[in-house]
Design a protein around this motif. Structure first.
Motif, PDB file in Angstrom:
ATOM      1  N   ARG A  32       0.815  -1.217   0.000  1.00 51.67           N
ATOM      2  CA  ARG A  32       0.000   0.000   0.000  1.00 51.67           C
ATOM      3  C   ARG A  32       0.849   1.268   0.000  1.00 51.67           C
ATOM      4  N   ASP A  33       2.111   1.157   0.457  1.00 49.63           N
ATOM      5  CA  ASP A  33       2.995   2.316   0.500  1.00 49.63           C
ATOM      6  C   ASP A  33       3.832   2.466  -0.758  1.00 49.63           C
ATOM      7  N   TRP A  86      -0.850  -6.068   7.779  1.00 45.36           N
ATOM      8  CA  TRP A  86      -1.344  -4.690   7.854  1.00 45.36           C
ATOM      9  C   TRP A  86      -0.320  -3.713   7.298  1.00 45.36           C
ATOM     10  N   LEU A  87       0.955  -3.931   7.623  1.00 43.49           N
ATOM     11  CA  LEU A  87       2.008  -3.045   7.140  1.00 43.49           C
ATOM     12  C   LEU A  87       2.054  -3.030   5.623  1.00 43.49           C
ATOM     13  N   LEU A 147      -5.587  -9.457   7.629  1.00 37.66           N
ATOM     14  CA  LEU A 147      -6.028 -10.729   7.079  1.00 37.66           C
ATOM     15  C   LEU A 147      -5.601 -10.945   5.634  1.00 37.66           C
ATOM     16  N   VAL A 148      -4.965  -9.973   5.017  1.00 35.75           N
ATOM     17  CA  VAL A 148      -4.537 -10.095   3.619  1.00 35.75           C
ATOM     18  C   VAL A 148      -3.049 -10.422   3.595  1.00 35.75           C
TER      19      VAL A 148
END
Length: 498
Positions: free
Chosen positions: A77-78, A245-246, A252-253
């Motif tokens: 995501r980053d 999450w990071l 959960l992914v």
């Protein structure tokens, strides 16, 4: 690791701890010299890069090209690139990285070897809790660690050894009387394995069998053991959730869609032809069958009745684990573990050889000296045979001999060795003896008579690997002799030594 029972003396406990420590030292000290230098496993190349970035403070990110970017990389995501491995998989590479940063040649088997040493200690502790004599427990640890594909798995840097350690600790916790602290340790081992390999989640099945089946019975006792195990698991599960999450913004992914494919593309139908073929392949196929890569397991099958009578709880757990592995891993199109030596996803099953060694040791106590010597020699020969894939290069030999021949004969649907073999090639690659890695490796070893090149490297490595059977056998005999001398025997009782 083992704890004394109510009638166990402090000296007895100390001697058992010494036996476990000796088993650990023999495994690490003898096998270290047989480890091939360098890092050839692509998975480890990637993990080492991430470990290096972590040490430099950049986090668990990938900053350079990998051997196959479309296979390994996932966009987080980053905007950073990540891999699908859990975080402890990178932490296990730190000892290997330390060698490289200190100016020495990296040895990808270092971290798995340290884990295997701890597994040997846990196997001795399990033997004690299961009623085995000290030399029998030592023999079981040596047979499991060196008489199966675990030694080659170490040599080629597979991180599935963490699962072997976890199941050994689970079996230790589930044997004998209930010990809540032991279940906390078992949960911690299970959590660490899950934080290293997500596939280790299958170990929850034997853990549940052991929690429910251990005495005392009753809902309260089962809940107490289960809670202790769950508390131990929490750190490992929390680390995985934090890492997910990071990377992806959700605990959960664990994966994002890459060229590897979606879940629907990676799985076959329940009990379809491919599923049944995979289950047969993981057990009896010459390419990946667990019995071929762990010959002592054939003895476990043949002696199943007396072994089950002596250790019903352990074999119920191992049977449940086998079934869970076949059902779950068999659904993946890459049930074969891609290009690898043996069924590495099912490596924890090799610990079933330990009760076989315990039983045989006690059975042989009353036999003639020649029979006992022959049995020990047979065990040593099993270890010698495992030195072949340790000092050879099974995967490279397969690529150099079998695959080019099959490609030239136009018998392969798989066109790239950078991806998992296609299901269409299962029959020709895994169920045909002449195409198995055994044959490829034998062809490579036929070249050891060459004066230079690969033959010289293999000869030197094989000579160093012979330390393993020598020290393993010596340690078993030393424990037998030492325990007999320090423990008074009742009148008429047979000696423990072979």
């Amino acid at each position: 690791m083992s704890m004394p029972g109510p009638t166990t003396s402090r000296s007895d406990r100390s001697r058992w701890l010494l036996v476990g420590a000796v088993a650990c030292l023999v495994v690490v000290g003898s096998a270290w010299f047989s480890l091939p230098p360098g890092v050839r496993n692509w998975d480890n190349v990637v993990k080492l890069q991430v470990a290096y970035n972590f040490v430099r403070g950049k986090g668990f990110v990938v900053t350079a090209h990998t051997p196959a970017d479309d296979h390994y990389l996932m966009r987080g995501r980053d905007g950073h690139a990540y891999t699908g491995y859990p975080p402890v998989a990178f932490v296990l590479q730190l000892p290997v990285l330390a060698l490289r940063l200190s100016g020495h040649e990296a040895v990808e088997g270092l971290a798995p070897l340290l884990v295997l040493g701890l597994a040997a200690w846990a196997l001795v502790a399990w033997g004690r809790r299961s009623g085995a004599s000290p030399p029998a427990a030592m023999a079981g640890a040596m047979l499991v660690c060196f008489g199966t594909a675990l030694w080659p798995s170490v040599a080629h840097g597979y991180d599935n050894l963490i699962e072997v350690l976890a199941i050994a600790i689970l079996l230790w916790a589930g044997s004998g009387e209930e010990r809540p602290r032991a279940w906390t340790w078992a949960g911690a081992a299970l959590g660490a394995a899950f934080a290293t390999r997500l596939g280790a989640g299958v170990l929850a099945v034997p853990a549940a069998v052991l929690v429910v089946g251990q005495g005392p019975g009753g809902l309260r006792a089962v809940a107490r053991r289960g809670l202790a195990c769950a508390i131990g698991c929490l750190p490992g599960v929390a680390v995985v959730a934090w890492y997910n999450w990071l990377r992806f913004g959700s605990p959960l992914v664990a994966y994002t869609v890459t060229s590897v494919g979606t879940a629907d593309q990676l799985l076959v139908g329940w009990f379809s032809r491919e599923h049944l073929q995979a289950m047969a392949g993981l057990t009896i196929s010459p390419g990946k069958g667990v019995l071929w890569y762990g010959p002592p397991l054939i003895g476990v099958v043949l002696c199943a009745r007396p072994l089950y009578r002596r250790h019903p709880q352990a074999f119920r757990a191992l049977g449940a684990y086998l079934l869970a592995c076949l059902l779950s891993f068999g659904r993946f199109k890459y049930w074969h573990g891609e290009w690898a030596w043996g069924p590495r996803y099912m490596a924890p099953l090799y610990v079933a050889a330990a009760p076989l060694a315990w039983w045989l040791w006690e059975e042989l106590r009353t036999r003639r000296a020649a029979v006992r010597a022959a049995a020990l020699a047979a065990g040593a020969l099993l270890v010698v045979a495992q030195a072949v894939p340790v000092t050879g290069y099974p995967v490279e030999a397969h690529f150099a001999t079998t695959l080019p021949r099959l490609a030239s004969e136009r018998r392969l649907a798989t066109t790239s060795a950078t991806s998992a073999p296609l299901p269409a090639d299962n029959d020709v690659l895994y169920f045909t003896m002449e195409n198995s890695m055994f044959v490829s490796l034998a062809q490579q070893f036929a070249q050891v008579t060459e004066p230079y090149g690969a033959g010289e490297v293999i000869r030197r490595g094989f000579a160093l690997a012979m330390l393993v059977p020598l020290l393993a056998l010596a340690s078993v005999l030393a424990v037998a002799r030492g325990w007999r001398r320090t423990e008074p025997s009742p009148a008429g009782e047979a000696a423990l030594s072979p």
